[in-house]
Write a protein that holds these residues in place. Sequence first.
Motif, short mmCIF file in Angstrom:
data_model
loop_
_atom_site.label_atom_id
_atom_site.label_comp_id
_atom_site.label_asym_id
_atom_site.label_seq_id
_atom_site.Cartn_x
_atom_site.Cartn_y
_atom_site.Cartn_z
N VAL A 278 0.82 -1.21 0.00
CA VAL A 278 0.00 0.00 0.00
C VAL A 278 0.86 1.27 0.00
O VAL A 278 0.54 2.25 -0.67
CB VAL A 278 -0.96 0.00 1.20
N LYS A 279 1.97 1.25 0.74
CA LYS A 279 2.80 2.45 0.84
C LYS A 279 3.40 2.84 -0.51
O LYS A 279 3.83 3.99 -0.69
CB LYS A 279 3.92 2.25 1.86
N PRO B 42 2.99 2.00 12.31
CA PRO B 42 2.88 1.21 11.07
C PRO B 42 1.59 1.49 10.30
O PRO B 42 1.56 1.32 9.08
CB PRO B 42 2.91 -0.24 11.58
N LEU B 43 0.55 1.95 10.99
CA LEU B 43 -0.71 2.27 10.32
C LEU B 43 -0.70 3.66 9.71
O LEU B 43 -1.54 3.97 8.86
CB LEU B 43 -1.89 2.12 11.27
N HIS B 44 0.24 4.53 10.13
CA HIS B 44 0.33 5.86 9.53
C HIS B 44 0.49 5.75 8.02
O HIS B 44 -0.13 6.47 7.24
CB HIS B 44 1.55 6.62 10.07
N LEU B 45 1.36 4.82 7.60
CA LEU B 45 1.72 4.70 6.20
C LEU B 45 0.61 4.06 5.37
O LEU B 45 0.70 4.04 4.13
CB LEU B 45 3.00 3.87 6.05
N LEU B 46 -0.43 3.55 6.02
CA LEU B 46 -1.50 2.85 5.32
C LEU B 46 -2.76 3.69 5.14
O LEU B 46 -3.69 3.26 4.43
CB LEU B 46 -1.88 1.57 6.07
N GLY C 54 0.77 8.12 4.41
CA GLY C 54 -0.40 7.42 3.92
C GLY C 54 -0.35 7.30 2.41
O GLY C 54 0.56 7.80 1.74
N THR C 55 -1.35 6.63 1.86
CA THR C 55 -1.41 6.45 0.41
C THR C 55 -2.42 7.43 -0.17
O THR C 55 -3.56 7.51 0.28
CB THR C 55 -1.79 5.01 0.04
N PRO C 56 -2.03 8.24 -1.16
CA PRO C 56 -2.97 9.23 -1.71
C PRO C 56 -3.97 8.60 -2.67
O PRO C 56 -3.68 7.60 -3.33
CB PRO C 56 -2.06 10.23 -2.43
N SER C 57 -5.14 9.23 -2.75
CA SER C 57 -6.18 8.79 -3.67
C SER C 57 -6.67 9.97 -4.49
O SER C 57 -6.98 11.04 -3.94
CB SER C 57 -7.35 8.17 -2.90
N GLU D 14 7.69 5.92 2.84
CA GLU D 14 7.81 5.23 4.12
C GLU D 14 8.70 5.96 5.12
O GLU D 14 9.17 5.37 6.09
CB GLU D 14 8.31 3.80 3.91
N GLY D 15 8.92 7.24 4.90
CA GLY D 15 9.76 8.00 5.81
C GLY D 15 9.04 8.45 7.07
O GLY D 15 7.82 8.33 7.20
#
Length: 644
Positions: free
Chosen positions: A126-127, A452-456, A492-495, A552-553
């Motif tokens: 996801v990242k 770990p959930l920040h990046l998701l 996070g992952t952009p949309s 992932e920084g």
Amino acid sequence: MKRPEWLESVCSDTTFNFVSNPYPKKFEAVTFYLRFRKNNDVSHVFLRAREYGVEGLHEMHVAFEEKGLVYYSVEITIRDPFFNYHFYLVTENAVLYYNQKGISDSIPSEEFDFVLLAGYAAPKWVKDTVFYQIFPDRFRNGRPNLNVKSGEYSYQGFETSEEDWNTPAMEYKDGHNLDFRNGDLYGIIEKLDYLQDLGINGIYLNPIFVSPSTHKYDALDYFHIDPHLGGDEGLQHLIEELHKRGMRLLLDISINHTSSSAKWFNRGAEFFPKSEGAYNDRNSPYRDFYFFYDDNTYASWFGVQTMPQLNYTSEKLRDIIYRNPDSVLKKWLSPPYGIDGWRFDVADCMARNEIADVHEEVLREIRKELKGVNEEAYLVAEEWADCSLDLQGDRWDATMNYFGCGRPVREFAGAKDLYLERNDVLRSLDIRLTARQFADRVIQFYARIPCPLHLLQFNLLDSHDVIRLHTIASVSPAALQAALIIQFTLPGTPSVYYGDEISIGGFDRRREDAGCRFSFDWDWAEKPKSVKTRAFYQKLIALRRQEEALREGSFKFVFAEGFTVAFARFTRKEVIFTIASMEDEERIVPLPLADFGVEGKVPATDCLGSPILADYDSAGSLKIRVPAGKAFVVKISSVDCLYQ
């Protein structure tokens, strides 16, 4: 008393920058790091953890020094699946405490602790993904023979209408969500080259299951794809084409409620024989799938009688939705389909009402069952408010991040908050979100969930439920561009909501979904504004996908004054600063390079090609001249770091 400068440099988290393994197994030894600028104040550093319910203090020692930063470390064996901790920094006259929210001089609660999740099944792909959300009926018509025709059927007392592709979306009072433009799955397949050229490598589809409406949140049958969209075969073909290209697919589903015409309920009997449904049939095998009262009325989602709520006290319902090998949610995760994840509609309401509340139990069961099919499945919930309790590693991987991204970023750009605008009194207030308020809102979200959930998190500005930001009169083109830069550089992952990249048409009308559901304009290449906007999106997407620090920084705010904000995404070898102004005048923004152990010449342009005017001050900060309403993404690298 003046605050020591080194305090601003204190940093740790659970990314690869500060822990030896962000995704450990239980009973694995993990090394933790904390860093700050070298100083003579700190005499001792401790990591304070909760282990088997008991407080434990682990003294940390200097591991190494690098670029003016000192790194303390300690190795700890992770015995708890939920390992929460913060740090003590001891000086001559005080103990300072550091957690995800920052530094304090009083003992903090554990609410904002760092958390390492042992055995957490993270969808690591996801990242590296940028999603594109598609409302299927309005994206592309690939097979006209599948079209819903005018008068083909009636639903809730209204008939379907087949509209010209370029006809603006109709308000509910005119179209009743039955005004079809007839986009389909084959149309999406036709335009995968377009999406890849944009830089997209993940698609999020609004619901596609058998349903009478354009939006399809009122499913009739979860086990089949609507034939007007291409049916089961169309979805299989789409998935095959996506996976050939290394692209991912997230499907949307509402398992909180069905249509009242669904085969399990069938109040209206428009689509299924009445004998199959529960309504008015007290002996129906599906009756306990819903909440029926003694007088044969029933519970529904927000009182909408055409959307009866599902009753998860029914074991049979749980089996058919997510527990059985051939259940709804497992079917589409498994061959021959193999979607990559689920987005759950109205997840905040799911499995609870005034009659029964099994929300937490059901969410945990869903996670366990689906991760058993595919550990890398991405589980995203629709949530608009504080949802941190559902983001602790045992339920959802992410939410549609309205609370930590969409709402504050939109308001910072000049729109009304999506919740405040619902109330006549609150909507009438003439208030602006300051930079400090913006930073506080973002920090309070991320600080309450495990790193770990920040990046998701599924970071969005627009969706099928909100007015498109570029159609709001109070949001200037410069503010829109700054908002997008913030969205693409937050953790996070952009949309991207379909059509935003070409400034698709729409209207700004409160609580009217049609305004953000116009048909995609496939003549965009002939319109200079659309071409220019799309090129900007391409740059942003390419930047997000190529920069490790953005994928992932670590993350830290470095400036928030007036209406200008700056934050850093960084690794041990580089830092990327986002600076965004919503000001009416120029402001000088200092970027504290020494806090990140980087050096470098002032770049002539930022990462998106904008010229930069900057110089260094005596303290080593890079001072950026930020014109009114301008935003920058500035990358500074260190070529001789210890960790390359």
